[in-house]
Write a protein that holds these residues in place. Structure first.
Motif, PDB file in Angstrom:
ATOM      1  N   GLY A 160      -1.537   8.968 -13.213  1.00 44.46           N
ATOM      2  CA  GLY A 160      -2.462  10.047 -13.249  1.00 44.46           C
ATOM      3  C   GLY A 160      -3.960   9.167 -13.139  1.00 44.46           C
ATOM      4  N   ASN A 161      -4.142   8.027 -13.563  1.00 42.39           N
ATOM      5  CA  ASN A 161      -5.532   7.365 -13.224  1.00 42.39           C
ATOM      6  C   ASN A 161      -5.431   6.616 -11.969  1.00 42.39           C
ATOM      7  N   ILE A 162      -6.530   5.747 -11.951  1.00 45.79           N
ATOM      8  CA  ILE A 162      -7.032   5.109 -10.580  1.00 45.79           C
ATOM      9  C   ILE A 162      -6.615   3.506 -10.578  1.00 45.79           C
ATOM     10  N   TYR A 163      -5.664   3.214  -9.686  1.00 44.44           N
ATOM     11  CA  TYR A 163      -5.647   1.631  -9.558  1.00 44.44           C
ATOM     12  C   TYR A 163      -5.843   1.223  -8.282  1.00 44.44           C
ATOM     13  N   ILE A 164      -6.766   0.698  -8.130  1.00 44.83           N
ATOM     14  CA  ILE A 164      -7.149   0.261  -6.541  1.00 44.83           C
ATOM     15  C   ILE A 164      -7.565  -1.213  -6.378  1.00 44.83           C
ATOM     16  N   SER A 165      -7.141  -1.750  -5.210  1.00 43.05           N
ATOM     17  CA  SER A 165      -7.403  -3.158  -4.848  1.00 43.05           C
ATOM     18  C   SER A 165      -8.064  -3.049  -3.489  1.00 43.05           C
ATOM     19  N   ILE A 166      -8.973  -3.763  -3.449  1.00 41.98           N
ATOM     20  CA  ILE A 166      -9.776  -3.772  -1.883  1.00 41.98           C
ATOM     21  C   ILE A 166      -9.704  -5.282  -1.513  1.00 41.98           C
ATOM     22  N   LEU A 167      -9.051  -5.430  -0.327  1.00 44.36           N
ATOM     23  CA  LEU A 167      -9.173  -6.876   0.198  1.00 44.36           C
ATOM     24  C   LEU A 167      -9.877  -6.887   1.466  1.00 44.36           C
ATOM     25  N   PHE A 168     -10.591  -8.098   1.630  1.00 42.39           N
ATOM     26  CA  PHE A 168     -11.273  -8.181   3.137  1.00 42.39           C
ATOM     27  C   PHE A 168     -11.787  -9.697   3.049  1.00 42.39           C
ATOM     28  N   LYS A 169     -12.340  -9.946   4.432  1.00 39.77           N
ATOM     29  CA  LYS A 169     -12.998 -11.403   4.605  1.00 39.77           C
ATOM     30  C   LYS A 169     -14.174 -11.515   3.927  1.00 39.77           C
ATOM     31  N   LYS A 195      -6.591  -7.822   8.667  1.00 37.89           N
ATOM     32  CA  LYS A 195      -7.207  -6.411   8.583  1.00 37.89           C
ATOM     33  C   LYS A 195      -7.762  -6.336   7.036  1.00 37.89           C
ATOM     34  N   ASN A 196      -8.971  -5.412   7.029  1.00 39.19           N
ATOM     35  CA  ASN A 196      -9.261  -4.943   5.677  1.00 39.19           C
ATOM     36  C   ASN A 196      -8.550  -4.031   5.099  1.00 39.19           C
ATOM     37  N   ILE A 197      -8.034  -4.241   3.815  1.00 36.06           N
ATOM     38  CA  ILE A 197      -7.301  -3.256   3.256  1.00 36.06           C
ATOM     39  C   ILE A 197      -7.567  -2.703   2.051  1.00 36.06           C
ATOM     40  N   CYS A 198      -7.243  -1.230   1.647  1.00 33.72           N
ATOM     41  CA  CYS A 198      -7.441  -0.780   0.408  1.00 33.72           C
ATOM     42  C   CYS A 198      -6.031  -0.091   0.020  1.00 33.72           C
ATOM     43  N   LEU A 199      -5.856  -0.661  -1.205  1.00 38.40           N
ATOM     44  CA  LEU A 199      -4.434  -0.245  -1.780  1.00 38.40           C
ATOM     45  C   LEU A 199      -4.671   0.441  -3.103  1.00 38.40           C
ATOM     46  N   LYS A 228      -4.907  12.107   2.757  1.00 40.18           N
ATOM     47  CA  LYS A 228      -5.051  12.198   4.160  1.00 40.18           C
ATOM     48  C   LYS A 228      -6.829  11.912   4.473  1.00 40.18           C
ATOM     49  N   LYS A 229      -7.676  12.613   3.392  1.00 41.26           N
ATOM     50  CA  LYS A 229      -9.131  12.457   3.677  1.00 41.26           C
ATOM     51  C   LYS A 229      -9.322  11.018   3.172  1.00 41.26           C
ATOM     52  N   ILE A 230      -8.844  10.565   2.291  1.00 41.00           N
ATOM     53  CA  ILE A 230      -9.055   9.328   1.739  1.00 41.00           C
ATOM     54  C   ILE A 230      -8.671   8.256   3.010  1.00 41.00           C
ATOM     55  N   LYS A 231      -7.668   8.212   3.597  1.00 39.57           N
ATOM     56  CA  LYS A 231      -7.270   7.380   4.579  1.00 39.57           C
ATOM     57  C   LYS A 231      -8.183   7.674   5.621  1.00 39.57           C
ATOM     58  N   SER A 232      -8.567   8.765   6.150  1.00 45.92           N
ATOM     59  CA  SER A 232      -9.542   9.099   7.345  1.00 45.92           C
ATOM     60  C   SER A 232     -10.789   8.516   7.043  1.00 45.92           C
ATOM     61  N   LEU A 233     -11.356   8.641   5.714  1.00 44.12           N
ATOM     62  CA  LEU A 233     -12.662   7.687   5.110  1.00 44.12           C
ATOM     63  C   LEU A 233     -12.711   6.237   5.378  1.00 44.12           C
ATOM     64  N   ASP A 258     -13.336   0.821   8.823  1.00 43.24           N
ATOM     65  CA  ASP A 258     -12.539  -0.138   9.611  1.00 43.24           C
ATOM     66  C   ASP A 258     -11.673  -0.789   8.280  1.00 43.24           C
ATOM     67  N   PHE A 259     -10.853   0.078   7.316  1.00 45.73           N
ATOM     68  CA  PHE A 259     -10.177  -0.231   6.485  1.00 45.73           C
ATOM     69  C   PHE A 259      -8.878   0.361   6.399  1.00 45.73           C
ATOM     70  N   ASP A 260      -7.805  -0.188   6.651  1.00 51.24           N
ATOM     71  CA  ASP A 260      -6.359   0.304   6.443  1.00 51.24           C
ATOM     72  C   ASP A 260      -6.301   0.772   5.043  1.00 51.24           C
ATOM     73  N   PHE A 261      -5.680   2.080   4.917  1.00 52.98           N
ATOM     74  CA  PHE A 261      -5.332   2.520   3.424  1.00 52.98           C
ATOM     75  C   PHE A 261      -3.860   2.697   3.311  1.00 52.98           C
ATOM     76  N   TYR A 262      -3.313   2.276   2.126  1.00 52.56           N
ATOM     77  CA  TYR A 262      -2.032   2.588   1.577  1.00 52.56           C
ATOM     78  C   TYR A 262      -1.979   3.110   0.361  1.00 52.56           C
ATOM     79  N   TYR A 263      -0.982   3.836   0.065  1.00 48.16           N
ATOM     80  CA  TYR A 263      -0.767   4.505  -1.107  1.00 48.16           C
ATOM     81  C   TYR A 263       0.585   4.401  -1.883  1.00 48.16           C
TER      82      TYR A 263
END
Length: 245
Positions: A62-71, A37-41, A4-9, A14-19
């Motif tokens: 248990g590790n971090i796998y993230i993609s960040i998509l924006f214009k 929309k700007n997205i962080c997955l 929830k804290k990650i999503k709020s940040l 101005d990024f949507d967050f999905y886990y």
């Protein structure tokens, strides 16, 4: 640290967050979302993770796998600046959390004590004549994959009181705190990147493909992310290769 804290940040910036607990690849999965929309997955596991040149990217839980998509906020020919910015941010947070020095092994690996802890990949998409940049990265937090001829490490080897969620929060905090630097296309991004670039000014051996190898001095890094390889008689720009020194 909760999701929830990650999503709020992310939402505040101005990024949507999905886990998602498990995906084939965050780089592929994020393209299923609305490009308006700007997205962080973020995912806890990837079953078909991939790196540069299509190499397999082991992605256990248990590790971090993230993609960040924006214009894209930079010209396509200058998109490496985004890769360099993201790499710098990851290095900053790793050094803070683990109290160690990081190095960057061209083109896209982050090392601690000559062991890989993170990798970054960037792709460009065009959607309705608008360019989007998709930056994906993996960071070893709890475990390290066993790779042939490539040593790896993880955050818990240096700092046991952190998990993938708490590190992801610190990472995204640092990312948005410095996002104005990316928007301004600051020269400091490449300067910081080069300050950590392993082998800069040293003799290296490159694997171009299975049948072609080149040797020379890693003389400099160009603004587009390519390197200048110098030998006694030639100076050559290399765009895609692997350092096997």
């Amino acid at each position: 640290m909760s999701l929830k804290k990650i999503k709020s940040l992310l939402n505040k910036n101005d990024f949507d967050f999905y886990y998602l607990e498990c995906v084939d690849s965050t780089m592929s999965e994020i393209k299923k979302y609305n490009f308006k929309k700007n997205i962080c997955l973020m995912a806890n596991q990837q079953t078909k993770g991939f790196g540069r040149r299509g190499t397999t990217w082991e992605s256990p839980k248990g590790n971090i796998y993230i993609s960040i998509l924006f214009k894209s906020i930079v010209d396509i020919q200058n998109h490496f600046i985004n890769n360099a910015f993201t790499t710098n941010i990851i290095c900053n947070v790793l050094e803070k959390v683990c109290n160690v020095k990081t190095e960057i092994k061209w083109p896209n690996d982050i090392l601690i004590n000559d062991k890989k802890i993170s990798g970054i990949i960037t792709e460009i998409y065009n959607n309705n004549n608008v360019n989007f940049i998709n930056t994906g990265f993996g960071i070893n937090v709890m475990t390290s994959p066993n790779l042939d001829n490539y040593l790896t490490t993880n955050i818990n080897a240096y700092q046991k009181e952190i998990n993938n969620f708490s590190f992801a929060f610190e990472l995204m905090e640092e990312y948005f705190k410095n996002f104005h630097i990316l928007i301004s296309h600051s020269e400091s991004i490449l300067e910081m990147y080069k300050s950590r670039l392993k082998y800069l000014g040293s003799q290296i051996k490159l694997k171009i493909n299975d049948n072609l190898f080149k040797e020379g001095i890693l003389f400099d890094l160009n603004n587009d992310g390519s390197i200048i390889l110098k030998s006694e008689s030639t100076s050559e720009t290399i765009y895609n290769a692997r350092i096997i020194k």
